[in-house]
Every structure is written in C-alpha cells, then in structure tokens.
Scaffold this motif. Structure first.
Motif, PDB file in Angstrom:
ATOM      1  N   LYS A  34       0.820  -1.200   0.000  1.00  0.00           N
ATOM      2  CA  LYS A  34       0.000   0.000   0.000  1.00  0.00           C
ATOM      3  C   LYS A  34       0.858   1.256   0.000  1.00  0.00           C
ATOM      4  O   LYS A  34       1.884   1.323   0.686  1.00  0.00           O
ATOM      5  CB  LYS A  34      -0.922   0.016   1.218  1.00  0.00           C
ATOM      6  N   GLU A  36       0.399   4.228   1.351  1.00  0.00           N
ATOM      7  CA  GLU A  36       0.529   4.878   2.664  1.00  0.00           C
ATOM      8  C   GLU A  36       1.569   4.159   3.513  1.00  0.00           C
ATOM      9  O   GLU A  36       2.333   4.799   4.248  1.00  0.00           O
ATOM     10  CB  GLU A  36      -0.819   4.900   3.391  1.00  0.00           C
ATOM     11  N   TRP A  37       1.602   2.845   3.416  1.00  0.00           N
ATOM     12  CA  TRP A  37       2.543   2.085   4.226  1.00  0.00           C
ATOM     13  C   TRP A  37       3.964   2.202   3.685  1.00  0.00           C
ATOM     14  O   TRP A  37       4.931   2.268   4.451  1.00  0.00           O
ATOM     15  CB  TRP A  37       2.109   0.619   4.287  1.00  0.00           C
ATOM     16  N   LYS A  39       5.171   4.809   2.215  1.00  0.00           N
ATOM     17  CA  LYS A  39       5.631   6.144   2.620  1.00  0.00           C
ATOM     18  C   LYS A  39       6.062   6.158   4.084  1.00  0.00           C
ATOM     19  O   LYS A  39       7.074   6.767   4.446  1.00  0.00           O
ATOM     20  CB  LYS A  39       4.550   7.192   2.375  1.00  0.00           C
ATOM     21  N   ARG A  40       5.296   5.490   4.941  1.00  0.00           N
ATOM     22  CA  ARG A  40       5.660   5.425   6.359  1.00  0.00           C
ATOM     23  C   ARG A  40       6.975   4.680   6.538  1.00  0.00           C
ATOM     24  O   ARG A  40       7.821   5.069   7.350  1.00  0.00           O
ATOM     25  CB  ARG A  40       4.553   4.731   7.151  1.00  0.00           C
TER      26      ARG A  40
END
Length: 299
Positions: A34, A36-37, A39-40
């Motif tokens: 994903k 978002e993951w 990027k984290r």
C-alpha cells in the motif's frame, strides 16, 4: 542504466554514490504494498538519527502509478536513495541479492534490511551500528519488534533469543531473527553468501541456517527496533509452499547443526500440520507460543 550482468534490473541513480559506504539499506516494493505504508516505511528510514549512507529501493515488477511517481520523485530529491527497477516480479531473494552485488564496489560495512509495510524506530540504525562497531564478533544482528495492527496500534511484542548460543539452539524449531530488523556485517556477503535466489519465501531462514553452519555469530537486541504490521489475514494458512519450505529449513538446521532429535522432528511435523489448519486455530497457537516464550524469558 541497465546492469550488464543481469538484464532483469535497471538502476536509476541521479546522484553520485560515495566510493565508501558504511551503511546500506535494501528494501523491495511490489504491487500489493500500500502507498501509505510504503511512505511510512521510507520516512522511518530517511528520518533515522543515523540515516543509511545508501538506501536502495527495488521496484519488483509493476506497481501502482502513485507508488511509482512517489519513488521517482524521492530518488530525485534524496541523494541517498537509489531506485532499481525489476522488469518483472521475481521475489525478495533475487532483489536483495542484486542490491548486495550492486553495492559491493562501494565497500559497505553493514547491510540493513527493511520491509515496505513496516516502520523502523528512529534510533534503530544508530543502535545497531553502535553495537556492531563495539562487538566485532557479531555478524548478524536482529532485534525484538512491536507487532502493530493496520492502524499502527501496538498489539504485541515479539522477543527472540538474544545470545548466539541460544539463537543457534533454537534454529531447528524457529527462525531466530526477525528478518525486517536485521543488520548484517557485509563481510558475510564478501565471503560468498547470498539468499537462495529461487526461494520466493522463507529465504531468510535458509540463510541463517547456512551462516550458522559456517560459524558466523548471531545476536538480537532486546529492545524492539521495528513496528511490524500484523495485518488482516496474518493468521490464515500460509499455503502449502511456504509451510513446506519452513519444514525443509528446520530439517536443514537439524542436519547441518547436529540437532536431529525426536523432539525436534516431532516439533517440525506438528508445526507443518498446524500451518495447514484453519485461521482461528493458528491464531490460538500463535498466542500460546508467545505466552510460552514470555514465560521462558521471565524464568
């Protein structure tokens, strides 16, 4: 540029790479990760108190356009980031082996692993480099980790044996190093060791067994240095292939480390059977295993 030795990979490096590197971090991204993951995960590496000298991200086959654009922009804006494009999805082992070979001319000291859906704590690299610098006998250094849900709430902690002797003793029963937490002294790779390229899973387990048999030293940091996502489906069946590979790794450990016993063979067979069972049974067994490990640790 296309690497002359393996047309599978295309390297994208807009900035010059230093001739000597102390730390390299390798991470692979594929289509199911994903945005978002990812990027984290990336932020947790770039914002380290001691960031890696080189952060090599392999795009393993086709990925979402948002992910592709983000990583391309990142490579241009962050001088330590190098992108590697794999022409097709080939798996973590071959991707990391390419990174290991690619950075070899730059004489790294330490090779760090990172997964695209996890989060390193801010001082992870600093802590592991400090320990490796001060303990020349340790070749492979992992750590405990926090288990978090999809919203990054901590739901558990995974501790493994800390000292080499206990780590080796446990190899016939479990993988004693949390792979996304690992830092490996690069001399291990200079001496010819690599992940098994044909393995699409459990490649780390086989590598640890091979290194243990070759006499390399292991250790784990007691402190959790990574947040590991225990996402939906975590307790589902692992599939026949992965379950059998884990079983083979346990047999390999017994054979190479002289740990063949009725107890270990029974344990390996029971785990293989358990892996084939429904998710709710696996979940129950997982929590029981964690409870037993905690009780043993406290004793």
């Amino acid at each position: 540029m296309i690497d002359n030795d393996d047309k599978q990979f295309v390297v994208q490096a807009s900035n010059p790479i230093p001739s000597k590197l102390k730390t390299v971090c390798g991470m692979s991204v594929y289509k199911q990760d994903k945005f978002e993951w990812i990027k984290r995960a990336v932020d947790s590496i770039l914002q380290q108190t001691l960031p890696p000298c080189l952060y090599v991200v392999v795009i393993d086959g086709n990925v979402d356009e948002q992910v592709s654009k983000y990583l391309a922009t990142l490579e241009l804006s962050e001088s330590s980031v190098v992108l590697v494009h794999s022409q097709s999805n080939i798996g973590l082992a071959r991707c990391m082996n390419f990174v290991i070979d690619f950075v070899q001319p730059h004489q790294p000291d330490y090779f760090f692993r990172m997964d695209a859906d996890d989060i390193s704590v801010p001082h992870r690299f600093e802590k592991q480099v400090e320990l490796l610098d001060s303990h020349a006998d340790v070749d492979v250094l992992g750590s405990a980790l926090w288990e978090v849900d999809e919203n990054e709430n901590r739901v558990g902690v995974r501790h493994l044996p800390k000292k080499h002797t206990a780590l080796i003793k446990s190899l016939a029963r479990r993988c004693p190093i949390n792979h996304p937490t690992v830092a490996i002294r690069y001399k291990v790779f200079e001496q010819g060791h690599r992940y098994l390229g044909h393995m699409l899973n459990t490649q780390d387990y086989f590598l640890w067994v091979e290194l243990a048999a070759a006499g390399y030293k292991f250790a784990n940091v007691k402190e959790p240095l990574l947040h590991f996502r225990r996402i939906n489906g975590f307790y589902k069946r692992r599939g026949r292939g992965k379950s059998i590979n884990e079983f083979k790794a346990r047999l390999m450990a017994m054979r190479l480390l002289n740990q063949v016993s009725v107890v270990n063979l029974t344990y390996a067979t029971m785990v293989l059977t358990l892996r084939m069972m429904p998710g709710f049974i696996i979940k129950w067994a997982y929590f029981l295993d964690r409870r037993l490990m905690k009780m043993k640790k406290n004793n």
